[in-house]
Motif scaffolding. Structure first.
Motif, PDB file in Angstrom:
ATOM      1  N   UNK A 313      18.894  31.508  38.557  1.00 43.37           N
ATOM      2  CA  UNK A 313      17.807  31.829  37.643  1.00 43.37           C
ATOM      3  C   UNK A 313      18.344  32.058  36.229  1.00 43.37           C
ATOM      4  N   UNK A 314      19.534  32.630  36.143  1.00 43.53           N
ATOM      5  CA  UNK A 314      20.152  32.871  34.835  1.00 43.53           C
ATOM      6  C   UNK A 314      20.464  31.540  34.158  1.00 43.53           C
ATOM      7  N   UNK A 315      20.922  30.564  34.948  1.00 47.75           N
ATOM      8  CA  UNK A 315      21.160  29.221  34.412  1.00 47.75           C
ATOM      9  C   UNK A 315      19.835  28.552  34.036  1.00 47.75           C
ATOM     10  N   UNK A 316      18.845  28.703  34.913  1.00 46.99           N
ATOM     11  CA  UNK A 316      17.555  28.048  34.684  1.00 46.99           C
ATOM     12  C   UNK A 316      16.898  28.543  33.403  1.00 46.99           C
ATOM     13  N   UNK A 319      17.869  26.577  30.543  1.00 47.59           N
ATOM     14  CA  UNK A 319      17.533  25.161  30.502  1.00 47.59           C
ATOM     15  C   UNK A 319      18.399  24.255  31.342  1.00 47.59           C
ATOM     16  N   UNK A 320      19.138  24.821  32.278  1.00 43.57           N
ATOM     17  CA  UNK A 320      20.029  24.019  33.119  1.00 43.57           C
ATOM     18  C   UNK A 320      19.221  23.124  34.061  1.00 43.57           C
ATOM     19  N   UNK A 321      19.613  21.848  34.171  1.00 44.57           N
ATOM     20  CA  UNK A 321      18.980  20.908  35.095  1.00 44.57           C
ATOM     21  C   UNK A 321      19.824  20.850  36.363  1.00 44.57           C
ATOM     22  N   UNK A 322      19.239  21.173  37.486  1.00 44.04           N
ATOM     23  CA  UNK A 322      19.975  21.291  38.742  1.00 44.04           C
ATOM     24  C   UNK A 322      20.082  19.950  39.464  1.00 44.04           C
ATOM     25  N   UNK A 326      16.502  21.301  46.154  1.00 47.91           N
ATOM     26  CA  UNK A 326      15.871  22.591  46.477  1.00 47.91           C
ATOM     27  C   UNK A 326      15.702  23.444  45.225  1.00 47.91           C
ATOM     28  N   UNK A 327      16.752  23.522  44.425  1.00 53.40           N
ATOM     29  CA  UNK A 327      16.679  24.324  43.206  1.00 53.40           C
ATOM     30  C   UNK A 327      15.777  23.672  42.161  1.00 53.40           C
ATOM     31  N   UNK A 328      15.791  22.347  42.110  1.00 51.44           N
ATOM     32  CA  UNK A 328      14.893  21.651  41.176  1.00 51.44           C
ATOM     33  C   UNK A 328      13.435  21.935  41.525  1.00 51.44           C
ATOM     34  N   UNK A 329      13.130  21.912  42.819  1.00 50.84           N
ATOM     35  CA  UNK A 329      11.760  22.185  43.251  1.00 50.84           C
ATOM     36  C   UNK A 329      11.381  23.640  42.990  1.00 50.84           C
ATOM     37  N   UNK A 334       8.137  27.132  38.325  1.00 57.28           N
ATOM     38  CA  UNK A 334       8.018  28.294  37.450  1.00 57.28           C
ATOM     39  C   UNK A 334       7.485  27.891  36.080  1.00 57.28           C
ATOM     40  N   UNK A 335       6.528  28.648  35.595  1.00 56.69           N
ATOM     41  CA  UNK A 335       5.888  28.308  34.325  1.00 56.69           C
ATOM     42  C   UNK A 335       6.853  28.398  33.149  1.00 56.69           C
ATOM     43  N   UNK A 336       7.886  29.215  33.287  1.00 53.30           N
ATOM     44  CA  UNK A 336       8.801  29.441  32.171  1.00 53.30           C
ATOM     45  C   UNK A 336       9.947  28.431  32.129  1.00 53.30           C
ATOM     46  N   UNK A 337      10.133  27.657  33.200  1.00 53.51           N
ATOM     47  CA  UNK A 337      11.314  26.796  33.283  1.00 53.51           C
ATOM     48  C   UNK A 337      11.121  25.500  32.504  1.00 53.51           C
ATOM     49  N   UNK A 338      12.129  25.187  31.691  1.00 57.10           N
ATOM     50  CA  UNK A 338      12.129  23.941  30.928  1.00 57.10           C
ATOM     51  C   UNK A 338      13.539  23.375  30.955  1.00 57.10           C
ATOM     52  N   UNK A 339      13.811  22.522  31.939  1.00 55.55           N
ATOM     53  CA  UNK A 339      15.145  21.951  32.075  1.00 55.55           C
ATOM     54  C   UNK A 339      15.437  20.944  30.975  1.00 55.55           C
ATOM     55  N   UNK A 340      16.485  21.209  30.203  1.00 51.64           N
ATOM     56  CA  UNK A 340      16.817  20.333  29.072  1.00 51.64           C
ATOM     57  C   UNK A 340      18.274  19.904  29.049  1.00 51.64           C
ATOM     58  N   UNK A 341      19.137  20.584  29.819  1.00 54.58           N
ATOM     59  CA  UNK A 341      20.571  20.317  29.743  1.00 54.58           C
ATOM     60  C   UNK A 341      21.109  19.891  31.103  1.00 54.58           C
TER      61      UNK A 341
END
Length: 377
Positions: A313-316, A319-322, A326-329, A334-341
């Motif tokens: 969650x700290x990585x997410x 903006x960490x992209x997993x 399972x972690x991507x799903x 989550x409304x706050x998650x925005x994977x960019x890296x």
């Protein structure tokens, strides 16, 4: 009758000069005769510093250490942590203290107009006394506790000022922004009460008999400001946002009509978020793991998967992209998650001291439960 008496005390907190001199005499005469009870919940040095302007006379007899602590108490009330070990240890002992913001991340707009003015006045007085040197040698909290004890005895007859967090609908609505998830479980009546709780915390007198009766039951409520005199500037940024969010949701459901015949308080609950959530209860496992150190007690009860999710969650949050589906799903929901890296683009240098410390703590507990940790698919 007890409530009415306490309301009068609240309104008369700002004493005339004669009362101040009497308080000073009482303090000087008995200060060193009172043992410092570090295990007791004392309340505040200046409870009124959040809702009214202090006067020079009120603080003129305070020792320099107490002045320094009273100034920082205003920040502590708003969730700030401290670089000073002396201050951090002191406020961590207080039942009302919730650490949320690091010194660098603390938003000054959290302070309302009274608090901003009172910080300036207390700073001026501290400077006049030569300043207080924090973390110098064997510091002692005794003078601070003695001052609080003396004032508690003077104003409240020695009554405890402990406030049960469960006596609020949202104990921390003055320290963090509530989310849609936080308020989704509230009834229409609770939405109305939670919104007015924000104003009650600052002493608003309610015209509604229903609201007045409800808040008069709370030992933290001291109604003293009529609606016509209540200054909106007293609310900090989080309180303003939370009042608007609660009103929006209340209106979306048709609004709550106060003072209807047969109203009851029996259905009012306490929904204050704890320091952690399970993955199914909210958007975060630890919503504040980026702004404070987690404790071993908080993480000890988590499952292997929850420990892994809390760590990631700290990585997410950054903006960490997993690569794990399972972690991507999970974080994708989550409304706050925005994977960019992507993993190649991500650098752990982005983490602050709290995040680094919490990752290490969570990982240590995760691998103590399983030599290989949790293996997401």
């Amino acid at each position: 009758m007890y409530e009415a008496g306490r309301n009068v005390c609240r309104r008369e907190w700002r004493l005339p000069v004669r009362g101040i001199l009497l308080a000073a005499v009482l303090f000087i005469a008995a200060a060193w005769a009172i043992p410092a009870r570090a295990d007791t919940a004392y309340g505040y040095i200046l409870p009124n510093s959040a809702w009214e302007y202090l006067t020079y006379e009120e603080i003129s007899q305070m020792p320099v250490q107490v002045v320094c602590y009273a100034k920082n108490e205003i920040y502590a009330r708003n969730g700030r942590t401290f670089d000073s070990a002396e201050l951090q240890n002191y406020f961590s002992q207080q039942y009302w203290y919730v650490s949320i913001y690091s010194p660098a991340d603390f938003p000054e707009e959290m302070l309302n107009v009274y608090e901003t003015s009172n910080v300036a006045l207390l700073t001026q007085r501290e400077n006049e006394l030569g300043g207080y040197a924090l973390d110098s040698g064997a510091y002692d909290y005794g003078p601070v506790y003695q001052y609080i004890t003396q004032m508690t005895d003077y104003y409240y007859g020695g009554d405890s000022y402990y406030v049960d967090p469960d006596s609020y609908i949202f104990y921390d609505s003055d320290k963090r922004n509530l989310t849609a998830d936080d308020i989704s479980q509230l009834t229409l009546q609770e939405l109305c009460y939670a919104r007015n709780e924000i104003y009650a915390r600052h002493g608003l007198l309610f015209q509604s008999q229903e609201l007045a009766g409800y808040f008069e039951q709370k030992n933290w409520y001291w109604g003293s400001i009529s609606p016509g005199q209540f200054p909106e500037g007293i609310l900090n940024a989080s309180e303003t946002a939370n009042a608007a969010l609660l009103l929006q949701e209340e209106n979306a459901r048709g609004g709550y009509v106060l003072d209807q015949y047969g109203y009851s308080y029996s259905g009012i609950g306490s929904y204050t978020a704890g320091s952690s959530y399970t993955p199914t209860e909210g958007d975060y496992i630890f919503w504040d793991s980026n702004i404070r150190y987690l404790t071993e007690g908080e993480v000890a009860g988590l499952t292997l998967r929850e420990l892994n999710y809390a760590k990631n969650e700290i990585y997410a949050r950054r903006g960490y992209i997993f690569t794990s589906q399972e972690l991507r799903d999970y974080f994708g929901s989550k409304s706050w998650y925005n994977g960019t890296l992507t993993p190649d683009q991500f650098s752990t240098s982005i983490f602050n001291e709290y995040e680094n410390g919490n990752i290490q703590l969570l990982q240590r507990y995760e691998y103590s439960l399983s030599p290989n940790g949790y293996q997401p698919y």
